[in-house]
Motif scaffolding. Structure first.
Motif, mmCIF file in Angstrom:
data_model
loop_
_atom_site.group_PDB
_atom_site.id
_atom_site.type_symbol
_atom_site.label_atom_id
_atom_site.label_comp_id
_atom_site.label_asym_id
_atom_site.label_seq_id
_atom_site.Cartn_x
_atom_site.Cartn_y
_atom_site.Cartn_z
ATOM 1 N N PRO A 46 0.803 -1.231 0.000
ATOM 2 C CA PRO A 46 0.000 0.000 0.000
ATOM 3 C C PRO A 46 0.831 1.273 0.000
ATOM 4 O O PRO A 46 0.324 2.344 -0.333
ATOM 5 C CB PRO A 46 -0.833 -0.116 1.283
ATOM 6 N N GLY A 47 2.112 1.166 0.353
ATOM 7 C CA GLY A 47 2.981 2.331 0.346
ATOM 8 C C GLY A 47 3.678 2.551 -0.981
ATOM 9 O O GLY A 47 4.467 3.485 -1.123
ATOM 10 N N ARG A 48 3.375 1.681 -1.965
ATOM 11 C CA ARG A 48 4.041 1.781 -3.266
ATOM 12 C C ARG A 48 3.024 1.751 -4.410
ATOM 13 O O ARG A 48 3.155 0.989 -5.364
ATOM 14 C CB ARG A 48 5.055 0.646 -3.438
ATOM 15 N N VAL A 49 2.032 2.615 -4.307
ATOM 16 C CA VAL A 49 1.005 2.713 -5.344
ATOM 17 C C VAL A 49 1.163 4.035 -6.078
ATOM 18 O O VAL A 49 1.273 5.099 -5.457
ATOM 19 C CB VAL A 49 -0.420 2.619 -4.745
ATOM 20 N N GLY A 50 1.214 3.975 -7.396
ATOM 21 C CA GLY A 50 1.316 5.191 -8.201
ATOM 22 C C GLY A 50 0.251 5.200 -9.268
ATOM 23 O O GLY A 50 -0.404 4.192 -9.530
ATOM 24 N N VAL A 51 0.082 6.348 -9.897
ATOM 25 C CA VAL A 51 -0.883 6.481 -10.987
ATOM 26 C C VAL A 51 -0.136 7.039 -12.190
ATOM 27 O O VAL A 51 0.750 7.893 -12.058
ATOM 28 C CB VAL A 51 -2.059 7.394 -10.588
ATOM 29 N N SER A 52 -0.474 6.547 -13.378
ATOM 30 C CA SER A 52 0.236 6.971 -14.574
ATOM 31 C C SER A 52 -0.685 6.897 -15.780
ATOM 32 O O SER A 52 -1.675 6.156 -15.787
ATOM 33 C CB SER A 52 1.469 6.089 -14.799
ATOM 34 N N GLY A 53 -0.348 7.675 -16.814
ATOM 35 C CA GLY A 53 -1.115 7.643 -18.052
ATOM 36 C C GLY A 53 -0.421 8.466 -19.118
ATOM 37 O O GLY A 53 0.429 9.315 -18.810
ATOM 38 N N ASP A 54 -0.756 8.200 -20.368
ATOM 39 C CA ASP A 54 -0.169 8.978 -21.452
ATOM 40 C C ASP A 54 -1.259 9.675 -22.238
ATOM 41 O O ASP A 54 -2.371 9.175 -22.375
ATOM 42 C CB ASP A 54 0.665 8.087 -22.382
ATOM 43 N N SER A 55 -0.943 10.888 -22.723
ATOM 44 C CA SER A 55 -1.855 11.692 -23.536
ATOM 45 C C SER A 55 -3.166 11.939 -22.772
ATOM 46 O O SER A 55 -3.146 12.518 -21.697
ATOM 47 C CB SER A 55 -2.099 11.003 -24.881
ATOM 48 N N ALA A 56 -4.306 11.470 -23.300
ATOM 49 C CA ALA A 56 -5.570 11.641 -22.585
ATOM 50 C C ALA A 56 -5.536 10.913 -21.245
ATOM 51 O O ALA A 56 -6.123 11.363 -20.256
ATOM 52 C CB ALA A 56 -6.735 11.134 -23.430
#
Length: 272
Positions: A46-56
């Protein structure tokens, strides 16, 4: 099982739904995933959650980060955000990168403006007026203060601004914003968010490409985040173009595609 289908659906697309439903989808899915029992099921720290995305997807990842930053119960749930040539604003279609790359393949300016209109279920009749910034002219009072938050003459370095000049119309078409108020919503244009929202965002990675109308969106966002104390890595590729990261296999195994992908993954390895 139904909840898991919701989680892995990511988000619904136009024309099935329009803004802000896509944001509701990613927020819902992320909140579901962050439940202790779900994290345990998938063996996620739970201490290593990220969010990512490209363009839209970068737009939605940035919007998600801001939504979480405003909720004290969720504020520290994300360790980082990684935005790949993200779409971050719809107020100024004449930044230096929009002017420089107006007809660049993959994502010319005209197409990007049409995508915005599609997202809001607006009329294509507005596209040409938006291209010359009539929708955020000085007579559109609600847009003036927000335009100040993406004043590229101060947010971009001289190496980017070069001899380009701002396009700020004295008179324009207030009707556009009246019919599509979503244009001025920070949930659609994360770059115009208030400083109080930005200061709570997690460590951030932003990848930008020289030959991309969206280049300056990412650079300006990095500058605004840095100004409120957020740790930011701005990863710029002089030979990059919009979408280049997907071109990593034959017959389009471009060097820049592999380099952007490897740089992104390296940053995640070191920071997540």
């Amino acid at each position: 099982m139904e909840e898991e289908q919701e989680l892995f659906r990511v988000y619904r697309l136009v024309p099935q739904v329009y803004f802000p439903e896509q944001i509701h989808d990613v927020v819902h899915a992320t909140k579901y995933f962050l439940q202790p029992e779900v994290l345990e099921k998938y063996k996620v720290d739970p201490g290593r959650v990220g969010v990512s995305g490209d363009s839209a997807g970068g737009n939605l990842a940035a919007a998600l980060g801001q939504q979480f930053s405003q909720d004290a119960n969720l504020r520290n749930k994300l360790k980082l955000q990684a935005l790949i040539y993200p779409v971050l604003q719809a107020l100024d279609f004449n930044t230096p990168s929009y002017q420089q790359n107006v007809n660049t393949p993959i994502l010319p300016r005209y197409v990007m403006v049409k995508y915005w209109v599609d997202y809001f279920k607006g009329s294509y009749d507005f596209v040409q007026a938006m291209i010359i910034n009539n929708h955020t002219s000085l007579e559109v009072e609600e847009a003036v203060a927000l335009r100040a938050r993406l004043n590229w003459t101060s947010l971009l370095p001289a190496s980017i601004t070069k001899n380009y000049t701002p396009v700020v119309q004295t008179t324009g078409s207030a009707r556009i914003v009246q019919e599509i108020p979503q244009l001025l919503d920070a949930r659609s244009s994360p770059l115009i968010a208030d400083q109080a929202v930005l200061q709570h965002l997690p460590k951030t990675y932003i990848l930008t490409c020289e030959h991309d109308v969206l280049r300056d969106d990412g650079i300006m966002y990095a500058k605004r985040l840095e100004s409120v104390g957020v740790e930011v890595t701005l990863d710029h590729f002089e030979d990059g173009f919009h979408g280049c990261m997907i071109f990593t296999s034959w017959p389009t195994n471009f060097s820049v595609g592999m380099r952007t992908r490897n740089s992104y993954i390296k940053w995640l390895d070191q920071n997540l």
